[in-house]
Design a protein around this motif. Structure first.
Motif, short mmCIF file in Angstrom:
data_model
loop_
_atom_site.label_atom_id
_atom_site.label_comp_id
_atom_site.label_asym_id
_atom_site.label_seq_id
_atom_site.Cartn_x
_atom_site.Cartn_y
_atom_site.Cartn_z
N LYS A 93 135.42 55.14 52.86
CA LYS A 93 135.29 56.57 53.11
C LYS A 93 135.16 56.88 54.60
O LYS A 93 135.60 57.93 55.05
CB LYS A 93 134.08 57.12 52.33
CG LYS A 93 134.40 57.22 50.83
CD LYS A 93 133.26 57.78 50.02
CE LYS A 93 132.29 56.69 49.63
NZ LYS A 93 131.45 57.00 48.48
N THR A 106 132.12 62.06 53.87
CA THR A 106 131.98 62.46 52.47
C THR A 106 130.49 62.48 52.14
O THR A 106 129.68 61.89 52.86
CB THR A 106 132.67 61.47 51.49
OG1 THR A 106 132.01 60.20 51.60
CG2 THR A 106 134.14 61.32 51.78
N ALA A 107 130.15 63.16 51.08
CA ALA A 107 128.77 63.16 50.60
C ALA A 107 128.79 63.31 49.09
O ALA A 107 129.80 63.71 48.52
CB ALA A 107 127.98 64.29 51.23
N PHE A 108 127.64 62.99 48.48
CA PHE A 108 127.47 63.11 47.02
C PHE A 108 128.56 62.34 46.29
O PHE A 108 129.30 62.90 45.48
CB PHE A 108 127.43 64.60 46.62
CG PHE A 108 126.49 65.40 47.50
CD1 PHE A 108 125.14 65.07 47.56
CD2 PHE A 108 126.96 66.44 48.30
CE1 PHE A 108 124.26 65.78 48.39
CE2 PHE A 108 126.09 67.16 49.13
CZ PHE A 108 124.75 66.83 49.17
N ASN A 109 128.67 61.08 46.64
CA ASN A 109 129.64 60.18 46.02
C ASN A 109 131.07 60.71 46.11
O ASN A 109 131.83 60.65 45.15
CB ASN A 109 129.24 59.87 44.57
CG ASN A 109 129.91 58.60 44.06
OD1 ASN A 109 130.29 57.74 44.86
ND2 ASN A 109 130.06 58.48 42.77
N GLY A 110 131.40 61.23 47.28
CA GLY A 110 132.77 61.66 47.55
C GLY A 110 133.11 63.06 47.07
O GLY A 110 134.22 63.54 47.27
N ASP A 145 125.32 58.49 59.95
CA ASP A 145 125.85 58.58 58.58
C ASP A 145 124.93 57.87 57.59
O ASP A 145 124.91 58.23 56.41
CB ASP A 145 127.22 57.87 58.48
CG ASP A 145 128.39 58.81 58.74
OD1 ASP A 145 128.16 59.90 59.30
OD2 ASP A 145 129.52 58.43 58.40
N LYS A 195 123.47 62.96 59.13
CA LYS A 195 124.47 63.48 58.19
C LYS A 195 123.93 64.52 57.21
O LYS A 195 124.71 65.22 56.57
CB LYS A 195 125.08 62.29 57.42
CG LYS A 195 126.35 62.60 56.68
CD LYS A 195 126.95 61.31 56.15
CE LYS A 195 127.76 61.53 54.91
NZ LYS A 195 128.13 60.23 54.30
N ARG A 219 125.77 67.21 54.84
CA ARG A 219 125.55 67.27 53.39
C ARG A 219 125.13 68.66 52.94
O ARG A 219 125.57 69.16 51.92
CB ARG A 219 124.45 66.27 52.98
CG ARG A 219 124.82 64.81 53.12
CD ARG A 219 123.77 63.89 52.46
NE ARG A 219 124.05 62.49 52.75
CZ ARG A 219 123.45 61.79 53.71
NH1 ARG A 219 122.49 62.34 54.44
NH2 ARG A 219 123.77 60.54 53.91
N1 ASP Z 1 128.66 58.46 51.78
C1 ASP Z 1 128.31 58.72 50.44
C2 ASP Z 1 129.41 59.46 49.69
O1 ASP Z 1 130.46 59.77 50.10
C3 ASP Z 1 127.03 59.44 50.17
C4 ASP Z 1 126.24 60.07 51.27
O2 ASP Z 1 126.18 59.54 52.39
O3 ASP Z 1 125.60 61.09 51.00
O4 ASP Z 1 129.23 59.81 48.61
#
Ligand code: ASP
Ligand code: TMP
Length: 236
Positions: free
Chosen positions: A11, A33-37, A197, A212, A216
């Motif tokens: 990612k 990305t966040a919350f599992n993409g 991150d 990050k 988010r």
């Molecule tokens: N990097 C992770 C994702 O894409 C989660 C995160 O860092 O919040 O889900």
């Protein structure tokens, strides 16, 4: 060192083979990305910052006796690392309640933990990186007892080194995520990245989030927060 074909694209980073079978090149992207993409975006300049911040901290940790995969920074975004097989665990170290811990235990964000909390997640995107404990880890053979003992020792030592180092720069280390790998000769080393991150960094004076979480939770000033971390760590 010749950069050969791409082995993997994650990612936030790409990994390339080199003409040395024991060495890889990682290439940091600006993608976030966040919350599992589920949430996707770009943080302009992030790849450069995460590459430089990670390497700076890996060198600090090496100097204090923690073995890492780091070999050499090759460019703004590229770093030469040892080839490792990643132990399929995310090790989360927490000093202050935030994020999923605050939610799970109903704690107010910012509550200082009375002692360091360690958590493990099994690295599997399709499962959403579920939390696991020692019993799962041994039963599923994600790591041996000896390997996990070393990983825990390193993680706690890393927490001590980084917390002290960052405190001097006016940064509180709230929590962070580590990944370890096994080199071709079986040695466990710290791998992946240590960056805004993968860590929660709060300004010690104002409490401002410099990581990050700004992306988010759409807090704004995302790029500035990453730049501020780089400035404090790399302008010495
Ligand atoms: N990097 C992770 C994702 O894409 C989660 C995160 O860092 O919040 O889900
Ligand atoms: P959490 O509170 O969302 O569980 O996150 C704990 C720490 O781990 C935080 O510093 C962010 C980091 N982290 C990652 O680096 N990657 C991830 O996929 C997740 C979920 C958290």
């Amino acid at each position: 060192m010749k950069k050969l074909e791409q082995l993997y694209e994650g990612k936030a980073k790409k990994v390339f083979k080199t003409d040395d079978p024991n060495l890889f090149i990682v290439d940091y992207k600006d993608d976030a990305t966040a919350f599992n993409g589920l949430k996707k975006g770009t943080i302009s300049g992030k790849g450069v910052i995460n590459n430089r911040v990670t390497n700076h901290l890996m060198k600090l940790l090496e100097s204090k006796g923690i073995p890492t995969h780091f070999i050499k920074e090759l460019s703004e975004r590229e770093t030469l690392v040892k080839k490792v097989t990643i132990v399929p665990l995310e090790v989360i170290v927490r000093n202050i309640a935030a994020g999923s811990l605050a939610k799970r235990l109903g704690l107010e964000e910012g509550t200082k933990m009375k002692r360091t909390v360690l958590e493990y997640c099994y690295k599997d995107d399709t499962l959403g990186d579920p939390m696991v404990n020692e019993y799962h880890i041994y039963a599923m053979e994600y790591a041996t007892e000896a390997e996990l003992k070393l990983i825990v020792d390193y993680s706690l030592k890393i927490n001590q080194i980084l917390s002290e180092y960052l405190a001097d720069l006016g940064i509180e280390l709230v929590d962070f995520k580590l990944e370890f790998g096994k080199t071709t000769d079986g040695t466990i080393v710290l791998a992946d990245e240590i960056s805004p991150d993968t860590c929660r960094f709060w300004d010690s004076k104002t409490g401002k989030k410099l990581d990050k979480d700004r992306f988010r939770h759409d807090l704004g000033d995302v790029e500035d927060a990453y730049k501020e971390i780089m400035k404090r760590l790399l302008t010495e």
